[in-house]
Structure formats: structure tokens, C-alpha cells
Motif scaffolding. Structure first.
Motif, PDB file in Angstrom:
ATOM      1  N   SER A 165       0.833  -1.235  -0.027  1.00  8.48           N
ATOM      2  CA  SER A 165      -0.075  -0.023   0.039  1.00  8.48           C
ATOM      3  C   SER A 165       0.743   1.305  -0.100  1.00  8.48           C
ATOM      4  N   LEU A 166       0.330   2.368  -0.630  1.00  6.73           N
ATOM      5  CA  LEU A 166       0.913   3.727  -0.647  1.00  6.73           C
ATOM      6  C   LEU A 166       0.068   4.597   0.322  1.00  6.73           C
ATOM      7  N   LEU A 167       0.850   5.365   1.126  1.00  5.72           N
ATOM      8  CA  LEU A 167      -0.110   6.511   1.710  1.00  5.72           C
ATOM      9  C   LEU A 167       0.060   8.072   1.103  1.00  5.72           C
ATOM     10  N   LEU A 168      -1.027   8.455   0.980  1.00  2.00           N
ATOM     11  CA  LEU A 168      -0.981   9.821   0.341  1.00  2.00           C
ATOM     12  C   LEU A 168      -1.374  10.932   1.349  1.00  2.00           C
ATOM     13  N   GLY A 169      -0.802  12.111   1.091  1.00  2.00           N
ATOM     14  CA  GLY A 169      -0.834  13.356   1.930  1.00  2.00           C
ATOM     15  C   GLY A 169      -0.803  14.573   0.980  1.00  2.00           C
ATOM     16  N   PRO A 170      -2.001  15.377   1.282  1.00  2.47           N
ATOM     17  CA  PRO A 170      -3.241  15.120   2.052  1.00  2.47           C
ATOM     18  C   PRO A 170      -4.140  14.333   1.596  1.00  2.47           C
ATOM     19  N   THR A 171      -4.922  13.614   2.341  1.00  2.00           N
ATOM     20  CA  THR A 171      -6.194  12.786   1.952  1.00  2.00           C
ATOM     21  C   THR A 171      -6.853  13.298   0.930  1.00  2.00           C
ATOM     22  N   PRO A 172      -7.020  12.601  -0.250  1.00  2.00           N
ATOM     23  CA  PRO A 172      -7.703  13.132  -1.493  1.00  2.00           C
ATOM     24  C   PRO A 172      -9.272  13.847  -1.126  1.00  2.00           C
ATOM     25  N   ASP A 173      -9.366  14.868  -1.598  1.00  4.67           N
ATOM     26  CA  ASP A 173     -10.781  15.506  -1.473  1.00  4.67           C
ATOM     27  C   ASP A 173     -11.653  15.283  -2.388  1.00  4.67           C
ATOM     28  N   GLN A 174     -11.154  14.632  -3.614  1.00  5.75           N
ATOM     29  CA  GLN A 174     -12.180  14.465  -4.728  1.00  5.75           C
ATOM     30  C   GLN A 174     -11.564  12.929  -5.428  1.00  5.75           C
ATOM     31  N   ALA A 175     -12.519  12.464  -6.491  1.00  7.98           N
ATOM     32  CA  ALA A 175     -11.835  11.273  -6.905  1.00  7.98           C
ATOM     33  C   ALA A 175     -11.144  11.771  -8.016  1.00  7.98           C
ATOM     34  N   TYR A 176      -9.551  11.724  -7.964  1.00 11.59           N
ATOM     35  CA  TYR A 176      -8.669  11.872  -9.275  1.00 11.59           C
ATOM     36  C   TYR A 176      -8.292  10.984  -9.732  1.00 11.59           C
ATOM     37  N   PRO A 177      -8.191  11.006 -11.133  1.00 10.07           N
ATOM     38  CA  PRO A 177      -7.493  10.099 -12.088  1.00 10.07           C
ATOM     39  C   PRO A 177      -5.978  10.121 -11.921  1.00 10.07           C
ATOM     40  N   ALA A 178      -5.255   9.080 -11.746  1.00  8.24           N
ATOM     41  CA  ALA A 178      -4.104   9.032 -11.404  1.00  8.24           C
ATOM     42  C   ALA A 178      -3.376   7.918 -12.397  1.00  8.24           C
ATOM     43  N   GLU A 179      -1.951   7.998 -12.143  1.00  4.58           N
ATOM     44  CA  GLU A 179      -1.023   7.209 -13.213  1.00  4.58           C
ATOM     45  C   GLU A 179       0.252   6.883 -12.233  1.00  4.58           C
ATOM     46  N   ILE A 180       0.519   5.813 -11.890  1.00  3.63           N
ATOM     47  CA  ILE A 180       1.720   5.298 -11.319  1.00  3.63           C
ATOM     48  C   ILE A 180       2.602   4.588 -12.256  1.00  3.63           C
ATOM     49  N   LEU A 181       3.829   5.031 -12.224  1.00  2.64           N
ATOM     50  CA  LEU A 181       5.042   4.340 -12.885  1.00  2.64           C
ATOM     51  C   LEU A 181       5.707   3.524 -11.919  1.00  2.64           C
ATOM     52  N   TYR A 182       5.893   2.275 -12.157  1.00  6.42           N
ATOM     53  CA  TYR A 182       6.595   1.502 -11.366  1.00  6.42           C
ATOM     54  C   TYR A 182       7.289   0.456 -11.828  1.00  6.42           C
ATOM     55  N   TYR A 183       8.369  -0.381 -11.123  1.00  4.38           N
ATOM     56  CA  TYR A 183       9.040  -1.530 -11.540  1.00  4.38           C
ATOM     57  C   TYR A 183       8.367  -2.516 -11.172  1.00  4.38           C
ATOM     58  N   GLU A 184       8.094  -3.490 -12.230  1.00  2.00           N
ATOM     59  CA  GLU A 184       7.150  -4.544 -11.931  1.00  2.00           C
ATOM     60  C   GLU A 184       7.947  -5.970 -11.976  1.00  2.00           C
ATOM     61  N   GLU A 185       7.750  -7.064 -11.106  1.00  3.06           N
ATOM     62  CA  GLU A 185       8.354  -8.263 -11.288  1.00  3.06           C
ATOM     63  C   GLU A 185       7.696  -8.846 -12.249  1.00  3.06           C
ATOM     64  N   PRO A 186       8.146  -9.245 -13.531  1.00  4.96           N
ATOM     65  CA  PRO A 186       7.512 -10.047 -14.495  1.00  4.96           C
ATOM     66  C   PRO A 186       6.687 -11.241 -14.065  1.00  4.96           C
ATOM     67  N   ALA A 187       5.650 -11.501 -14.666  1.00  5.37           N
ATOM     68  CA  ALA A 187       4.766 -12.756 -14.335  1.00  5.37           C
ATOM     69  C   ALA A 187       5.884 -13.862 -14.343  1.00  5.37           C
ATOM     70  N   LEU A 188       5.880 -14.643 -13.478  1.00  2.14           N
ATOM     71  CA  LEU A 188       6.873 -16.078 -13.304  1.00  2.14           C
ATOM     72  C   LEU A 188       6.322 -16.850 -14.405  1.00  2.14           C
ATOM     73  N   LEU A 189       7.545 -17.832 -14.944  1.00  2.88           N
ATOM     74  CA  LEU A 189       7.450 -18.659 -15.825  1.00  2.88           C
ATOM     75  C   LEU A 189       6.705 -19.920 -15.127  1.00  2.88           C
ATOM     76  N   ASP A 190       5.857 -20.487 -15.860  1.00  2.75           N
ATOM     77  CA  ASP A 190       5.793 -21.972 -15.621  1.00  2.75           C
ATOM     78  C   ASP A 190       4.955 -22.858 -16.979  1.00  2.75           C
ATOM     79  N   ALA A 191       4.570 -23.754 -16.659  1.00  3.72           N
ATOM     80  CA  ALA A 191       4.087 -24.706 -17.845  1.00  3.72           C
ATOM     81  C   ALA A 191       2.786 -23.868 -18.584  1.00  3.72           C
ATOM     82  N   THR A 192       2.095 -23.008 -18.017  1.00  2.64           N
ATOM     83  CA  THR A 192       1.015 -22.279 -18.634  1.00  2.64           C
ATOM     84  C   THR A 192       1.631 -20.785 -19.162  1.00  2.64           C
ATOM     85  N   ASN A 193       2.791 -20.569 -18.716  1.00  3.89           N
ATOM     86  CA  ASN A 193       3.199 -19.036 -18.960  1.00  3.89           C
ATOM     87  C   ASN A 193       4.487 -19.236 -19.467  1.00  3.89           C
TER      88      ASN A 193
END
Length: 216
Positions: free
Chosen positions: A125-153
């Protein structure tokens, strides 16, 4: 035609490199999927490269200061929010701060205002400050761990763009399991050299993003 690495082909390659692990060596054969997954996690944990960056959109909820991170999140690069009325046309970058800073800056979570900061609240989880006063559209850019390989992936970004890195990383994970510590320096060296190439390439891209160019 060039061949692409898959989960199945990687297992075959590993067995060939180890000169064991055929169906008659069931212990090694059964362990290879776990060793491959460990190798994938090593790569995604140690390399901060463009191939692992993902952009995801979501909506902040009014009165909610704690926001769920995306699945397979590893590290936040940036977060921006749009205007609650005009959408994503105008974006405001949220600034990274510590959780303690946000709690000090905005001690009453029930009070709301346009958010300015974000911090890691916990791993999920992330903590925002201040607490949002409205419903804001947002975008997060982040490093992801790729979906791990297996027989179906059978494939992911690593198999497509960094197959040699995954091969060396998996062989490196195999050595302690096979009690072949004398071979670890060789695979570590090959892994480090390949990882350095990816890191250097992404460092150049990162520097290039920050260069201001003047038109002639």
C-alpha cells in the motif's frame, strides 16, 4: 528463423549445460522450475531497467489516504494525478516523502485536500498526503516483477529480451543445489557481465531523458 526462449526450452538448455537433469535424474528435473523462478526474481530484484517499468492508471477515492499498489509491484518510479473535473489533461506530479513526513504534515487523515505527497505505507500500500478531497484520475509508473514462468506461462519480457541473462542466472541458482560451488564464480561472472550491459544501456536512456535539447 531465430528461436525464442520458452520455459520448456530453458529447462532443456539447463539440463544440457549441467549434463544431467534428464527424466532419469528426477530430483534435478523436478527442481528446475523452482530454480528458474528464483533466477527470475534475482534478475527483477537486481536490475532497474526500462523493460521492468509499467504504467498503470487508477482513480483516487475521496477521503481514502491509503492506496493499494499494483500486483507484482517492486518500486515506485513516479505518481501523477489529473484534474478531478478535466480528467488527465492537466497532470500534477506527487512528490515522494517518508511516511513520517506525511503523518507530520497531515496528521488528521479525515481532513481532505488535493494530494501533494506519497510514501510507502507497507509493501502492498501507499500513503497519500493530504487525503484526497475528490476522485482524481491517477497514473503510477513502477518497476514490476514480470509474471513468473511456468508450464502455462511460457514466455515473459526476460525470455524475449534477456534470454542469456536468464540462462546464466538459472545456472547460478543451480550450483548450490548441485553442490558445485567451484562453478559459481564462472556463472556469476557471466551473469554480472550481461547484467552490466543491460544496466549501462538503461543508464544512457535515463540520462537522455533528462537532457534538454535546443532546436537549431
Amino acid at each position: 528463423m531465430p528461436t525464442q526462449m520458452t520455459f520448456d526450452s530453458l529447462q532443456g538448455d539447463i539440463r544440457s549445460y549441467l549434463e544431467r537433469g534428464s527424466v532419469n535424474d528426477q530430483t534435478v528435473y523436478n527442481q528446475l522450475p523452482s530454480l528458474i523462478n528464483l533466477a527470475e526474481r534475482r534478475i527483477s530484484n537486481e536490475l532497474k531497467i526500462l523493460g521492468f517499468i509499467v504504467a498503470a492508471t487508477f482513480t483516487l477515492q475521496a477521503g481514502v489516504a491509503v492506496v493499494q499498489k499494483p500486483d507484482r509491484w517492486r518500486q515506485t518510479v513516479s505518481i501523477n494525478v489529473g484534474n478531478a473535473t478535466s480528467g488527465t489533461i492537466l497532470r500534477t506530479q506527487l512528490l515522494p516523502r517518508s511516511q513520517e513526513y506525511i503523518r507530520s504534515y497531515w496528521p488528521d487523515e479525515t481532513q481532505t485536500a488535493p494530494p501533494k505527497f506519497y510514501a510507502d505505507y507497507n509493501y502492498s500500500s501507499l500513503l497519500l498526503g493530504p487525503t484526497p478531497d475528490q476522485a482524481y484520475p491517477a497514473e503510477i509508473l513502477y518497476y514490476e516483477e514480470p509474471a513468473l514462468l511456468d508450464a502455462t506461462n511460457q514466455t515473459n519480457w526476460i525470455t524475449q529480451y534477456a534470454p542469456s541473462l536468464l540462462l546464466y542466472s538459472t545456472l547460478l541458482e543451480c550450483m548450490p543445489f548441485l553442490k558445485k560451488d567451484d562453478r559459481m564464480p564462472m556463472w556469476q561472472s557471466m551473469y554480472d557481465r550481461t547484467a552490466a550491459i543491460f544496466n549501462a544501456g538503461d543508464k544512457e536512456r535515463s540520462l537522455d531523458r533528462n537532457v534538454t535539447r535546443n532546436s537549431d
